[in-house]
Design an enzyme around this catalytic site. Sequence first.
Site, PDB file in Angstrom:
ATOM      1  N   CYS A   1      -1.409  -9.250 -30.096  1.00 32.81           N
ATOM      2  CA  CYS A   1      -1.147  -8.225 -31.114  1.00 32.81           C
ATOM      3  C   CYS A   1      -2.416  -7.421 -31.391  1.00 32.81           C
ATOM      4  O   CYS A   1      -2.382  -6.198 -31.495  1.00 32.81           O
ATOM      5  CB  CYS A   1      -0.669  -8.861 -32.418  1.00 32.81           C
TER       6      CYS A   1
ATOM      7  N   CYS B   1     -10.766 -35.835 -29.241  1.00 33.88           N
ATOM      8  CA  CYS B   1     -10.183 -37.070 -28.700  1.00 33.88           C
ATOM      9  C   CYS B   1     -10.748 -37.339 -27.311  1.00 33.88           C
ATOM     10  O   CYS B   1     -11.134 -38.470 -26.999  1.00 33.88           O
ATOM     11  CB  CYS B   1      -8.661 -36.943 -28.580  1.00 33.88           C
TER      12      CYS B   1
END
Lengths: 151, 287, 109
Positions: free
Chosen positions: B140, B248
């Site tokens: 956008c 992680c």
Amino acid sequence: MKLDRREFMVWGAGAAALAVTGIPSIAMAAEDPTAEDAIKEFTGGAEVQSGRVELDTPEIAENGNTVPVSVSVESPMTADDHVTDVLILADGNPRPGVATFRFTEMSGEAEASTRIRLAKTQNVIAVAKMSDGSFFMDKQPVKVTIGGCGG
Amino acid sequence: MAKSTKAILGTAIIAAATIIAGSGSAWADADDNNLVVEGEKLISEAPAPEGVEVEKIYSGWRFRSPETQALQMDDFENPAMPTVDIGADLWETVDGAADKSCASCHNDAEESMKGVRAGYPKWSAELGKPHTLETQINECRTERMEAKQWKWESGDMLAMTAYVGLQSRGFPVNVQKDGPMTKWHAMGKDLYYTRVGQLDMSCANCHEDNYGNMIRADHLSQGQINGFPTYRLKWGGLGSSHRRFKGCMENIRAVAYKRGSDEFIALELYLASRGEGLSVETPAVRN
Amino acid sequence: MAKSKPRVKVPKTAEAGEIVTIKTLISHKMESGQRKDKKTGDLIPRKIINHFKAEFNGKLVFETVIEPAVSSNPYISFKMKVPESGEVVFTWTDDDGSTYTTKKKIKVS
């Protein structure tokens, strides 16, 4: 809520590899004041009594970066008899100072909350200064977990 | 896809030893608390979606301490909310050569963005790959607003994804997995079950096999992503799901993929599908 | 991060003499001055909100001296006795000298 001691203790080499703490590396300076020094400075050496001050802290903080702390002091909060300041300290931080709340007659009640950083398991201390020059204190231990992943 | 190239120095024994069963602990499993935000009950447990090998799915909120849980139940206590306010300002802010703001096309976000976050990542035929909320916002910005892209983890991007995400709070996660998304979903699933890093662990080792147990002093959740961008106390701010994935992977001593990489987009899609039925919680609060 | 953004929660109305709870939150990184840059090893300079105050109709209600041990996006809540209708003005002061202000009206019914 309690953690089993063995859950903290059953640790091997791999565990150390996972020990990623959320607490920033700490630069200790020799001249850093202790909590005791800070209390002395605040009270001017006056006697500190127990009672009237109540600190509300979690028994175990899930993360030391954001630990909720509330303090309330028993006081009529009138022009003649009120709490002027409450000093909050953390005795195990590299610098013990946390905040000083200043109340006025407009406060109505001497009660305040904030969220604080605790570098490790330690005591949170609140010292209240009354308008008559007396001092009262409360102290609460907070366990700070150094997480595996949540850290 | 780097299936096994990242699995260097497998030390499965160490990895297995690091997860300690929470037997007898008050912190086993998800708790029974209800997630009520501003009086609205959100769905924090749901039947496991087809193909997801757990008894039930639970929001990460259910694994947190009462103090952390409380921060998400009241919008004023939620420390992410000032950032959401910044997102609301940005929505109205004209930027770029086309002299447009988000609002120029999409009007009121509270209407136009309702439910949108629940369906992301979403297939883009034009792109030939899935859009995440971040890539959609940047499209956008560059195509319609002729403005500069925002960086994935920038303050502006997080403020916008949190603001847009909030408009879907309470909507159940529901992503496309078939058609052109089949391949991406499969890629994400493959990543989820592939052991990587020096600790030789997969996402599933912690978040499927051991959720509810303690990993050192941390209570493992199912690794649901329905609350992202999430305010983490550890970060002291909002972060994207891709930042969490990266964290992680670094924890298991793996070389992490980049934010916005095909791998992380695929993983995001797969993880979203594992949380289908849970409410969007954006902006969630975690430890 | 974009500019600091304050949020305050104040009841719109109160009884005369009622004690109300006021909650405040402002977006700020609260760089403690204790952290090191991961790449260079240098200390990252301190930059925090060091002071907060709330005034009602020009009179100080509550203030806080803030140290780096207060968490990022500092949250402070406190009580106030509402004597009359008026406006609460909240001011946060940054280490760089800039201030952030917001206001909220309370009507005594």
